[in-house]
Design a protein around this motif. Structure first.
Motif, PDB file in Angstrom:
ATOM      1  N   THR A 179       0.834  -1.210   0.000  1.00 40.35           N
ATOM      2  CA  THR A 179       0.000   0.000   0.000  1.00 40.35           C
ATOM      3  C   THR A 179       0.863   1.253   0.000  1.00 40.35           C
ATOM      4  O   THR A 179       0.552   2.245  -0.673  1.00 40.35           O
ATOM      5  N   ALA A 182       2.256   1.786  -3.425  1.00 41.42           N
ATOM      6  CA  ALA A 182       1.165   2.190  -4.319  1.00 41.42           C
ATOM      7  C   ALA A 182       0.860   3.672  -4.145  1.00 41.42           C
ATOM      8  O   ALA A 182       0.662   4.407  -5.124  1.00 41.42           O
ATOM      9  N   GLU A 186       1.562   7.095  -6.935  1.00 39.59           N
ATOM     10  CA  GLU A 186       0.560   8.086  -7.338  1.00 39.59           C
ATOM     11  C   GLU A 186       0.933   9.488  -6.877  1.00 39.59           C
ATOM     12  O   GLU A 186       0.597  10.476  -7.544  1.00 39.59           O
ATOM     13  N   LYS A 458       2.491   0.293  -8.224  1.00 37.65           N
ATOM     14  CA  LYS A 458       1.223  -0.128  -7.638  1.00 37.65           C
ATOM     15  C   LYS A 458       0.913  -1.533  -8.118  1.00 37.65           C
ATOM     16  O   LYS A 458       0.697  -1.768  -9.305  1.00 37.65           O
ATOM     17  N   SER A 459       0.930  -2.477  -7.208  1.00 32.93           N
ATOM     18  CA  SER A 459       0.678  -3.870  -7.544  1.00 32.93           C
ATOM     19  C   SER A 459      -0.795  -4.086  -7.856  1.00 32.93           C
ATOM     20  O   SER A 459      -1.682  -3.358  -7.369  1.00 32.93           O
ATOM     21  N   LEU A 460      -1.062  -5.103  -8.667  1.00 34.65           N
ATOM     22  CA  LEU A 460      -2.446  -5.467  -8.964  1.00 34.65           C
ATOM     23  C   LEU A 460      -3.158  -5.989  -7.724  1.00 34.65           C
ATOM     24  O   LEU A 460      -4.395  -6.051  -7.697  1.00 34.65           O
ATOM     25  N   PHE A 461      -2.385  -6.371  -6.717  1.00 36.39           N
ATOM     26  CA  PHE A 461      -2.964  -6.940  -5.508  1.00 36.39           C
ATOM     27  C   PHE A 461      -2.997  -5.943  -4.358  1.00 36.39           C
ATOM     28  O   PHE A 461      -3.337  -6.315  -3.233  1.00 36.39           O
ATOM     29  N   SER A 462      -2.626  -4.694  -4.614  1.00 35.36           N
ATOM     30  CA  SER A 462      -2.606  -3.673  -3.561  1.00 35.36           C
ATOM     31  C   SER A 462      -3.520  -2.515  -3.928  1.00 35.36           C
ATOM     32  O   SER A 462      -3.679  -2.175  -5.104  1.00 35.36           O
ATOM     33  N   LYS A 463      -4.098  -1.921  -2.907  1.00 30.86           N
ATOM     34  CA  LYS A 463      -4.936  -0.748  -3.079  1.00 30.86           C
ATOM     35  C   LYS A 463      -4.300   0.441  -2.371  1.00 30.86           C
ATOM     36  O   LYS A 463      -3.532   0.271  -1.424  1.00 30.86           O
TER      37      LYS A 463
END
Length: 479
Positions: A179, A182, A186, A458-463
């Motif tokens: 997170t 990620a 941004e 930003k991982s596909l598995f993280s928000k």
């Protein structure tokens, strides 16, 4: 001379417009934080490397850092010329914290004024915003301006710096590393760049601590300048007289005055400081911590190894026993070994092993590369004689005293290293297109003891965290 503008509580509002303008017009922004030393020490292992554990101040070598330096490198009209503005923000945490005596001693030895910090430090608090803080001119609002500027962010060994910046000026740290990265991706879409990573994996210096990398870049730059060709110029603002009380000038020459003195007296180099840029004895160490002397020894050792390799290669080439194909293959491997040394970055051996195992990697810049030089907008470029005359005014420190590592100067060294690496990489190519500013170092943070960097993606598995999402809405709504 490098001018560092000292920003504190009594002139923060006055200097706000110039600082924000510098951010918005910069090509890149280099940031460095100087730690005071707070919190309990904790060893970060693979299972506890997430930044969530640092929310309560549990960081190696301390989480509280009183100073933040910022360099904005802004392009000016002349080709390959940059205007460099350096701001040193003295901060004061308004929450309770713990200090480490060892860290405090280090800062005092390098000129940090704690009386000034407690009397004139710009106040800040950690964690999420309190009330409607975005309407005031504060450090948190200034950090939002840095995010709004969307400029490449440059740091040196910057993981802990990013944890500190996020926790103290942005929001509470997320619970997971995924997170956190990620959110960072941004916050800084133009990319985050680590000069320690660049020093080891791009320029392949034998040591990568800040002052060593900076001095090495300056030396290589002077070699390029002496060989003629286009070059990059760094200029500084001509500040008015009424700002003189805010500005601290740092003399920046190719070599320290103590360099020739220590070399003449045959002061031995401290092997631990030479390898790591740190010595437990500090200024009491009887051996030399002079970076120029260390680089001299490294260069001499590399030259000796280069001659041995060349002699070995010639002897193998003249041997008629191997087949021709085998000779070509062997010579190709030998050349590759001479250039690269090993698969990973070149490193110095442990200080307990003989220095003969040390190897300096050679920089082979593009022949059209542009060296950097430094001069001031209000003075002519300094000659070696002028630099020497200025240095005569400096007082002699003990043999172990470092030269340029001072509070307020680290961010400049960080920016200089990245500018040098970028200059080598782009060569004569001025059309960078839509690619990242420096693709080979884009969003890669150096990890101590690791051969791979931490990727800021930003991982596909993280928000993204909720606090970050709210801050981003706030940044663009009020921007």
């Amino acid at each position: 001379r490098v001018p560092v503008v000292d920003v504190q509580s009594d002139n923060f509002t006055e200097l706000w417009p110039s600082m924000v303008l510098a951010l918005r017009t910069a090509t890149f922004v280099a940031v460095d934080t100087v730690r005071r030393g707070g919190g309990r020490r904790r060893r970060l292992t693979g299972g506890a490397a997430g930044p969530g554990g640092a929310a309560d101040g549990c960081l190696p070598a301390g989480a509280e850092r009183p100073r933040r330096q910022e360099v904005a490198a802004e392009p000016v009209s002349a080709p390959n010329t940059y205007l460099c503005q350096i701001y040193n923000l003295t901060l004061l945490c308004m929450e309770d914290y713990i200090v480490e005596p060892q860290s405090v001693q280090f800062l005092v030895q390098h000129g940090f004024d704690f009386n000034k910090q407690y009397s004139q430090g710009i106040p800040y608090h950690k964690g999420n915003d309190k009330g409607n803080e975005n309407q005031s001119q504060s450090v948190r609002t200034f950090f939002l301006e840095l995010i709004r500027a969307k400029k490449p962010l440059v740091l040196h060994n910057g993981l802990i710096d990013l944890v500190f910046l996020y926790q103290c000026f942005y929001a509470h740290l997320p619970d997971s590393l995924g997170t956190f990265t990620a959110d960072l991706s941004e916050m800084f879409p133009a990319g985050i760049y680590d000069t320690k990573y660049a020093s080891e994996f791009e320029t392949r210096f034998v040591a990568s601590y800040l002052e060593y990398a900076y001095k090495k870049c300056k030396r290589e730059n002077c070699k390029l300048k002496d060989s003629s060709g286009q070059h990059l110029t760094v200029e500084f603002c001509n500040y008015p007289a009424n700002m003189s009380r805010y500005i601290d000038y740092r003399h920046c020459s190719l070599e320290e005055e103590s360099h020739s003195v220590e070399a003449g007296n045959k002061v031995p180099v401290c092997e631990k400081f030479s390898a790591y840029g740190w010595c437990p004895k500090g200024v009491k160490c009887p051996q030399s911590h002079n970076i120029d002397l260390i680089i001299d020894e490294d260069d001499k050792l590399w030259e000796e190894k280069r001659k041995k390799r060349k002699h070995k290669w010639k002897r193998r080439k003249n041997t008629e026993e191997p087949a021709k194909a085998f000779e070509q293959e062997s010579s190709g491997k030998e050349v590759a070994l001479a250039q690269n040394g090993e698969e990973g970055p070149p490193r110095k051996q442990s200080c307990f092993e003989p220095a003969a195992a040390t190897e300096v990697a050679e920089i082979t810049p593009n022949s059209g590369g542009r060296p950097l030089e430094e001069n001031s907008m209000d003075t002519e470029p300094e000659t070696e004689a002028a630099c020497a005359a200025e240095e005569q005014k400096e007082t002699h420190g003990p043999p172990s005293q470092g030269g340029t590592h001072r509070a307020g100067f680290d961010a400049f060294m960080t920016g200089y290293i990245m500018a040098y690496v970028w200059m080598l990489k782009k060569g004569k190519n001025t059309d960078t297109g839509a690619e990242p500013w420096l693709p080979d170092c884009h969003n890669k943070l150096y990890l101590s003891g690791k051969s791979v960097p931490l990727q800021i993606v930003k991982s596909l598995f993280s928000k993204s965290s909720k606090a970050h999402s709210q801050k981003m809405k706030l940044a663009w709504a009020s921007g």
